[in-house]
Design an enzyme around this catalytic site. Structure first.
Site, PDB file in Angstrom:
ATOM      1  N   LEU A   1     -93.218  13.461  62.405  1.00 50.70           N
ATOM      2  CA  LEU A   1     -92.304  12.770  63.419  1.00 50.70           C
ATOM      3  C   LEU A   1     -93.038  11.925  64.464  1.00 50.70           C
ATOM      4  O   LEU A   1     -92.509  11.009  64.740  1.00 50.70           O
ATOM      5  CB  LEU A   1     -91.621  13.934  64.320  1.00 50.70           C
ATOM      6  CG  LEU A   1     -90.782  14.926  63.627  1.00 50.70           C
ATOM      7  CD1 LEU A   1     -90.377  16.056  64.642  1.00 50.70           C
ATOM      8  CD2 LEU A   1     -89.505  14.192  63.252  1.00 50.70           C
TER       9      LEU A   1
ATOM     10  N   ARG B   1    -100.559  15.738  65.284  1.00 47.78           N
ATOM     11  CA  ARG B   1     -99.610  15.277  64.745  1.00 47.78           C
ATOM     12  C   ARG B   1     -98.161  16.210  64.900  1.00 47.78           C
ATOM     13  O   ARG B   1     -98.502  17.469  64.959  1.00 47.78           O
ATOM     14  CB  ARG B   1     -99.578  14.910  63.198  1.00 47.78           C
ATOM     15  CG  ARG B   1    -100.728  14.092  63.037  1.00 47.78           C
ATOM     16  CD  ARG B   1    -100.859  13.854  61.372  1.00 47.78           C
ATOM     17  NE  ARG B   1    -101.144  12.624  61.064  1.00 47.78           N
ATOM     18  CZ  ARG B   1    -101.153  12.254  59.527  1.00 47.78           C
ATOM     19  NH1 ARG B   1    -100.485  13.243  58.569  1.00 47.78           N
ATOM     20  NH2 ARG B   1    -101.186  10.935  59.255  1.00 47.78           N
ATOM     21  N   VAL B   2     -97.034  15.811  64.913  1.00 42.54           N
ATOM     22  CA  VAL B   2     -95.888  16.524  64.934  1.00 42.54           C
ATOM     23  C   VAL B   2     -95.054  16.366  63.905  1.00 42.54           C
ATOM     24  O   VAL B   2     -94.644  15.145  63.395  1.00 42.54           O
ATOM     25  CB  VAL B   2     -95.030  15.982  66.441  1.00 42.54           C
ATOM     26  CG1 VAL B   2     -93.609  17.083  66.597  1.00 42.54           C
ATOM     27  CG2 VAL B   2     -95.954  16.381  67.758  1.00 42.54           C
TER      28      VAL B   2
ATOM     29  N   LYS C   1     -96.192  21.086  66.316  1.00 41.03           N
ATOM     30  CA  LYS C   1     -97.340  20.350  66.611  1.00 41.03           C
ATOM     31  C   LYS C   1     -98.517  20.776  66.448  1.00 41.03           C
ATOM     32  O   LYS C   1     -98.943  21.860  66.947  1.00 41.03           O
ATOM     33  CB  LYS C   1     -97.337  20.074  68.349  1.00 41.03           C
ATOM     34  CG  LYS C   1     -98.289  19.100  68.876  1.00 41.03           C
ATOM     35  CD  LYS C   1     -97.796  18.374  70.157  1.00 41.03           C
ATOM     36  CE  LYS C   1     -98.483  19.725  71.117  1.00 41.03           C
ATOM     37  NZ  LYS C   1     -98.076  19.127  72.779  1.00 41.03           N
TER      38      LYS C   1
ATOM     39  N   ASP D   1     -99.074  14.635  83.545  1.00 38.32           N
ATOM     40  CA  ASP D   1     -99.025  13.464  82.267  1.00 38.32           C
ATOM     41  C   ASP D   1     -97.707  13.145  82.071  1.00 38.32           C
ATOM     42  O   ASP D   1     -97.425  12.927  80.864  1.00 38.32           O
ATOM     43  CB  ASP D   1     -99.608  14.242  81.261  1.00 38.32           C
ATOM     44  CG  ASP D   1    -100.218  13.131  80.118  1.00 38.32           C
ATOM     45  OD1 ASP D   1    -100.497  11.976  80.471  1.00 38.32           O
ATOM     46  OD2 ASP D   1    -100.393  13.575  78.929  1.00 38.32           O
TER      47      ASP D   1
END
Length: 366
Positions: free
Chosen positions: A81, A88-89, A102, A200
């Site tokens: 994704l 990475r997801v 994730k 964030d």
């Protein structure tokens, strides 16, 4: 920085319940405990503590690596994704439902402590505008988080990474997304006890569920506090360049107003369609705030800040009010910024205000 606006609705405050107070104190204690726990004991320690503190709730589930590997087809590329500094997801399927997996880089930006802080945060903090953590995996050196799947991706996907054949977000949807993000921060700042500073906030961390309902994600850098009579939390400067408040960058002193500044940057991105930092633009336009500063000082140039992809289709009064909110959030002095609860109230008004002037199609009249 930007003193030409005065738009501050009354604050709306909700006091936390006794249960929320106890839960918040436990959260603060757990986060501090994580600093001294050894890596080899962390997995069992965290799992046990989550079960203890989540009585009566559905705590985050501990997945095995083979389970998540099977759910994602062994993390195949077709399921990818997105990708960032954290890892990475992947989209997965587990027990009949879609999930987002994730997988953190083993030497990535989100370290072991941040991973466990995120598990704890999302196990204990629950709100419609926060992403739902289903579970986690800490097998060996694997650090994986499992979230509810967000079918509409992130704000960044729809605002800043728009494909040529994709329809841009309209004004009403943009204001809805901004309000949802602000509500998530309001919960963290005013209802969670002790308060939580997100640290964030950016377009890629604002996920979108059905009908563009917002869910804040990525809590690995979030901080608990300040607590008691403290005014700030002192910490090493972390976050994303272009979104961090100036006083936090200079001193390392983190407050709720640091989040308000970051929200102001994201909101200005929503209004303008420009990235906080864009090195593909001429040097004078690469930093969004520096580009916008002279425009904020001249009312005749306000319209230049509207995203061209809106094609003038927005209420002029609502556009001015949105700029006012952004300007207040971006004040250089932290004490001059509004509380996030005030921002929520203002955005609720902007999002529901009538389309007073139809479209701003005749710019020459301005």
């Amino acid at each position: 920085m930007m003193g030409c606006f005065c738009f501050k609705p009354p604050a709306q405050e909700r006091l936390p319940s006794k249960a929320e107070t106890a839960e918040g104190n436990a959260l603060a204690s757990l986060v501090n405990d994580l600093i001294i726990e050894s890596d080899t004991d962390k997995h069992k320690f965290v799992a046990d503590k989550i079960l203890q503190i989540s009585k009566g709730r559905n705590p985050a589930r501990a997945f095995t690596f083979p389970e998540l590997s099977a759910a994602t087809g062994e993390f195949k590329e077709e399921c990818l994704l997105g990708e960032g500094g954290f890892g990475r997801v992947y989209k997965g399927r587990h027990e009949g439902r879609d999930i987002a997996v994730k997988q953190l880089e083993k030497n990535g930006l989100q370290g072991n402590r941040e991973f466990h802080v995120e598990v704890l945060m999302l196990s204990l903090l629950h709100h419609p505008n926060l992403v739902n953590l289903i579970g986690y995996c800490a097998d060996g050196d694997q650090r994986i988080l499992v979230y509810e799947y967000m079918p509409q991706g992130s704000l960044e996907d729809h605002l800043l990474n728009l494909s040529p054949n994709e329809k841009p977000l309209d004004w009403v949807t943009r204001m809805k997304i901004a309000e949802g993000a602000a509500k998530g921060l309001e919960y963290l700042h005013d209802i969670a006890n002790p308060p939580v500073i997100f640290r964030d906030l950016k377009a890629s961390n604002i996920l979108l569920h059905q009908n563009y309902n917002v869910k804040l994600s990525d809590f690995g850098l979030a901080k608990v506090g300040p607590i008691g009579d403290k005014t700030h939390v002192s910490t090493r400067v972390m976050g994303t360049y272009g979104y961090c408040a100036p006083e936090y960058v200079l001193t390392g002193q983190l407050t709720k107003m640091s989040d308000v500044y970051s929200f102001g940057v994201v909101f200005l991105e929503i209004i303008t369609g420009r990235r906080a930092i864009d090195t593909s633009k001429p040097s004078s336009e690469q930093h969004l705030i520096q580009w916008a500063e002279p425009l904020f000082k001249n009312k005749k140039r306000f319209i230049e800040m509207a995203d061209p992809l809106l094609e003038g289709k927005f209420p002029l009064k609502g556009f001015y009010q949105a700029l006012a909110i952004a300007a207040l959030c971006l004040q250089e002095e932290a004490n001059n910024r509004p509380l996030i609860s005030d921002v929520v109230t203002a955005l609720r008004y902007v999002a529901t205000s009538p389309n007073d002037s139809g479209e701003t199609s005749n710019v020459a009249e301005m």
